[in-house]
Design a protein around this motif. Sequence first.
Motif, short mmCIF file in Angstrom:
data_model
loop_
_atom_site.label_atom_id
_atom_site.label_comp_id
_atom_site.label_asym_id
_atom_site.label_seq_id
_atom_site.Cartn_x
_atom_site.Cartn_y
_atom_site.Cartn_z
N ALA A 184 0.82 -1.21 0.00
CA ALA A 184 0.00 0.00 0.00
C ALA A 184 0.86 1.26 0.00
O ALA A 184 0.54 2.26 -0.66
N LEU A 185 1.98 1.22 0.72
CA LEU A 185 2.88 2.38 0.77
C LEU A 185 3.48 2.64 -0.61
O LEU A 185 3.56 3.80 -1.05
N CYS A 186 3.90 1.58 -1.29
CA CYS A 186 4.50 1.75 -2.61
C CYS A 186 3.47 2.28 -3.61
O CYS A 186 3.77 3.18 -4.41
N VAL A 187 2.24 1.73 -3.57
CA VAL A 187 1.19 2.21 -4.47
C VAL A 187 0.85 3.67 -4.17
O VAL A 187 0.71 4.50 -5.08
N GLY A 188 0.74 4.02 -2.88
CA GLY A 188 0.43 5.40 -2.51
C GLY A 188 1.51 6.37 -2.94
O GLY A 188 1.21 7.46 -3.46
N LEU A 189 2.77 5.99 -2.74
CA LEU A 189 3.86 6.87 -3.17
C LEU A 189 3.89 7.02 -4.68
O LEU A 189 4.21 8.10 -5.20
N GLY A 190 3.56 5.92 -5.38
CA GLY A 190 3.54 6.01 -6.84
C GLY A 190 2.46 6.95 -7.34
O GLY A 190 2.69 7.78 -8.23
#
Length: 224
Positions: A184-190
């Motif tokens: 979720a963190l990687c998707v949110g940062l993307g």
Amino acid sequence: MQCRSHPTTPASNTCNTCGEWLCDACTMDINGRLFCRACLARLASAEAQPHDAPHGYRPPPPPGFVPIPPHMYGKPRPNSFFTFIFSFFPGANYMYLGLMKRGLAAMGWFFLNIYLLTLVGGSIIGGPLTVLLALCLPVSYLAFMFDGFNIRRRICAGEVVPDDIDDVIAFLRRNKKPLLILLALCVGLGIAGSLLGAILRPLLSLIPLVIIGLLFYIVFKKKA
């Protein structure tokens, strides 16, 4: 691994009693069971029947003796060289060791990782998620390689290795919360990076106009 008696020669077998690594010249094959010379000599001396032994006497096994399980009778041991060669192809080493389901799962995950990496690279959720998938490729590659060697060692020790991925599923279930948080963190940062880029891109395109305007201002101010 190198042979115990010949350090410059690669080992190809292990003694069924002491577990030492041996080359072909040091391996004694007795009815499908592999021994080093020292263990074979101890076994032969232990099996020497005493003169006053009763009928049907069977001497006790020597210390450290490990009998071959019934499922291993007449079954060749996985070759370490071929295990090493097949390790360069994700999933092929498991198939060579007889674990077809595990091999197909490893191969499927590896190529799915490549597909997701190409799919995500140009999308709105790229960036950190692309880096995460790119890191998963070498990590999973090395994990499959060393896990194959570990499974070969277990098979050579006489252990029955099931053809499944229950251990992988159990690991994912134990660590599902941190894995989901990381995803979720990687998707949110993307997404945040893509939106921020969409906002800043028009502003950055105005920088040359601002510089030209400042130059005109400086020139005309001096002439005045």
